[in-house]
Design a protein around this motif. Structure first.
Motif, PDB file in Angstrom:
ATOM      1  N   ALA A  95       0.859  -1.182   0.000  1.00  0.00           N
ATOM      2  CA  ALA A  95       0.000   0.000   0.000  1.00  0.00           C
ATOM      3  C   ALA A  95       0.899   1.237   0.000  1.00  0.00           C
ATOM      4  O   ALA A  95       2.037   1.188   0.477  1.00  0.00           O
ATOM      5  CB  ALA A  95      -0.915   0.010   1.225  1.00  0.00           C
ATOM      6  N   PHE A  96       0.385   2.355  -0.522  1.00  0.00           N
ATOM      7  CA  PHE A  96       1.132   3.620  -0.470  1.00  0.00           C
ATOM      8  C   PHE A  96       0.140   4.769  -0.604  1.00  0.00           C
ATOM      9  O   PHE A  96      -0.990   4.587  -1.080  1.00  0.00           O
ATOM     10  CB  PHE A  96       2.202   3.701  -1.568  1.00  0.00           C
ATOM     11  CG  PHE A  96       1.647   3.673  -2.970  1.00  0.00           C
ATOM     12  CD1 PHE A  96       1.168   4.824  -3.589  1.00  0.00           C
ATOM     13  CD2 PHE A  96       1.607   2.477  -3.674  1.00  0.00           C
ATOM     14  CE1 PHE A  96       0.669   4.780  -4.877  1.00  0.00           C
ATOM     15  CE2 PHE A  96       1.114   2.428  -4.957  1.00  0.00           C
ATOM     16  CZ  PHE A  96       0.635   3.588  -5.570  1.00  0.00           C
ATOM     17  N   ALA A  97       0.571   5.944  -0.170  1.00  0.00           N
ATOM     18  CA  ALA A  97      -0.297   7.117  -0.262  1.00  0.00           C
ATOM     19  C   ALA A  97       0.508   8.388  -0.040  1.00  0.00           C
ATOM     20  O   ALA A  97       1.569   8.375   0.583  1.00  0.00           O
ATOM     21  CB  ALA A  97      -1.429   7.041   0.774  1.00  0.00           C
ATOM     22  N   SER A  98      -0.036   9.471  -0.574  1.00  0.00           N
ATOM     23  CA  SER A  98       0.480  10.813  -0.293  1.00  0.00           C
ATOM     24  C   SER A  98      -0.512  11.454   0.673  1.00  0.00           C
ATOM     25  O   SER A  98      -1.703  11.587   0.359  1.00  0.00           O
ATOM     26  CB  SER A  98       0.585  11.627  -1.585  1.00  0.00           C
ATOM     27  OG  SER A  98       0.986  12.959  -1.300  1.00  0.00           O
ATOM     28  N   ALA A 110      -2.615   7.226  -4.324  1.00  0.00           N
ATOM     29  CA  ALA A 110      -2.727   6.241  -3.251  1.00  0.00           C
ATOM     30  C   ALA A 110      -3.114   4.886  -3.816  1.00  0.00           C
ATOM     31  O   ALA A 110      -3.724   4.786  -4.887  1.00  0.00           O
ATOM     32  CB  ALA A 110      -3.752   6.693  -2.223  1.00  0.00           C
ATOM     33  N   PHE A 111      -2.715   3.846  -3.089  1.00  0.00           N
ATOM     34  CA  PHE A 111      -3.098   2.479  -3.416  1.00  0.00           C
ATOM     35  C   PHE A 111      -3.381   1.747  -2.109  1.00  0.00           C
ATOM     36  O   PHE A 111      -2.530   1.697  -1.212  1.00  0.00           O
ATOM     37  CB  PHE A 111      -1.967   1.772  -4.187  1.00  0.00           C
ATOM     38  CG  PHE A 111      -2.154   0.297  -4.303  1.00  0.00           C
ATOM     39  CD1 PHE A 111      -3.177  -0.234  -5.076  1.00  0.00           C
ATOM     40  CD2 PHE A 111      -1.314  -0.583  -3.621  1.00  0.00           C
ATOM     41  CE1 PHE A 111      -3.345  -1.606  -5.174  1.00  0.00           C
ATOM     42  CE2 PHE A 111      -1.479  -1.951  -3.719  1.00  0.00           C
ATOM     43  CZ  PHE A 111      -2.502  -2.463  -4.494  1.00  0.00           C
ATOM     44  N   ALA A 112      -4.604   1.230  -1.972  1.00  0.00           N
ATOM     45  CA  ALA A 112      -5.056   0.464  -0.800  1.00  0.00           C
ATOM     46  C   ALA A 112      -5.113   1.309   0.467  1.00  0.00           C
ATOM     47  O   ALA A 112      -5.172   0.762   1.570  1.00  0.00           O
ATOM     48  CB  ALA A 112      -4.164  -0.759  -0.583  1.00  0.00           C
ATOM     49  N   ILE A 113      -5.097   2.642   0.344  1.00  0.00           N
ATOM     50  CA  ILE A 113      -5.214   3.534   1.512  1.00  0.00           C
ATOM     51  C   ILE A 113      -6.233   4.620   1.166  1.00  0.00           C
ATOM     52  O   ILE A 113      -6.161   5.238   0.096  1.00  0.00           O
ATOM     53  CB  ILE A 113      -3.870   4.184   1.884  1.00  0.00           C
ATOM     54  CG1 ILE A 113      -2.833   3.110   2.254  1.00  0.00           C
ATOM     55  CG2 ILE A 113      -4.035   5.162   3.044  1.00  0.00           C
ATOM     56  CD1 ILE A 113      -1.455   3.668   2.552  1.00  0.00           C
ATOM     57  N   THR A 114      -7.167   4.866   2.087  1.00  0.00           N
ATOM     58  CA  THR A 114      -8.155   5.929   1.931  1.00  0.00           C
ATOM     59  C   THR A 114      -8.153   6.785   3.187  1.00  0.00           C
ATOM     60  O   THR A 114      -7.449   6.486   4.163  1.00  0.00           O
ATOM     61  CB  THR A 114      -9.560   5.343   1.684  1.00  0.00           C
ATOM     62  OG1 THR A 114      -9.981   4.635   2.882  1.00  0.00           O
ATOM     63  CG2 THR A 114      -9.565   4.388   0.496  1.00  0.00           C
TER      64      THR A 114
END
Length: 196
Positions: A95-98, A110-114
């Motif tokens: 997972a990753f995100a800004s 983002a991927f897999a993070i909300t």
């Protein structure tokens, strides 16, 4: 006697005239002698022959030193766009995100993070709950860096990622991120994070 003398003078006068005419300034005698010499030289040289065939080329000489580089020419027009390459292999991040300084996930980064996975524990303290996608502090390695494109992030801001231990004040299994200003105090800042 008188007749004999007259005949003698006439004979001598004619001989003197002929001799004088041969060497006088009229040039006839000199021209005759010059023409005779030219003829003799022509006979000695003989007629000009035909030109012979060209001989073989000689060996090539060594190359001279290279000249100086000339000025660069004008830049050409850009070429046509190439075909799209094949899709690369899938990344290894789970997972990753800004994340903004306000704790919000930047759309499209983002991927897999909300937003539902991120909460703010206190000032400059963010907690990530990713148990719904199988990511916990026990099975993931978090990697994070300050995002200076965030409006509230200043030069000198730093962060610390806390996945476990006494410094992690998030709920058990969650992963914490603390952001600090250049004086070491808690201060909200934007950052990017990935879980490997």
């Amino acid at each position: 006697m008188g007749v004999a003398l007259v005949a003698l003078f006439v004979a001598l006068g004619g001989t003197g005239y002929a001799a004088g005419g041969a060497f006088s300034g009229d040039g006839d005698g000199l021209r005759a002698e010059t023409a005779a010499r030219r003829g003799a030289r022509r006979v000695q040289r003989g007629p000009r022959g035909f030109t012979g065939a060209r001989g073989p080329a000689g060996p090539r000489g060594t190359a001279g030193p290279a000249g100086s580089t000339g000025a660069a020419g004008e830049r050409g027009a850009p070429g046509a766009t190439g075909a799209t390459g094949p899709q690369g292999p899938a990344g290894t991040a789970k997972a990753f995100a800004s994340i903004s300084s306000g704790g919000r996930v930047r759309a499209g980064h983002a991927f897999a993070i909300t937003d539902a996975n991120v909460s703010i524990r206190s000032r400059g303290y963010y907690c990530f709950d990713l148990s719904g996608v199988g990511i916990t502090s026990a099975n993931a390695v978090p990697i994070a860096a300050v995002d200076y494109s965030d409006d509230n992030t200043s030069s000198g801001d730093v962060l610390a990622v806390i996945s476990s231990g006494d410094f992690n004040n998030c709920t058990a299994g969650q992963i914490g991120v603390r952001t600090y200003d250049d004086a070491g105090g808690f201060d909200p800042a934007g950052f990017t994070i990935a879980f490997m």
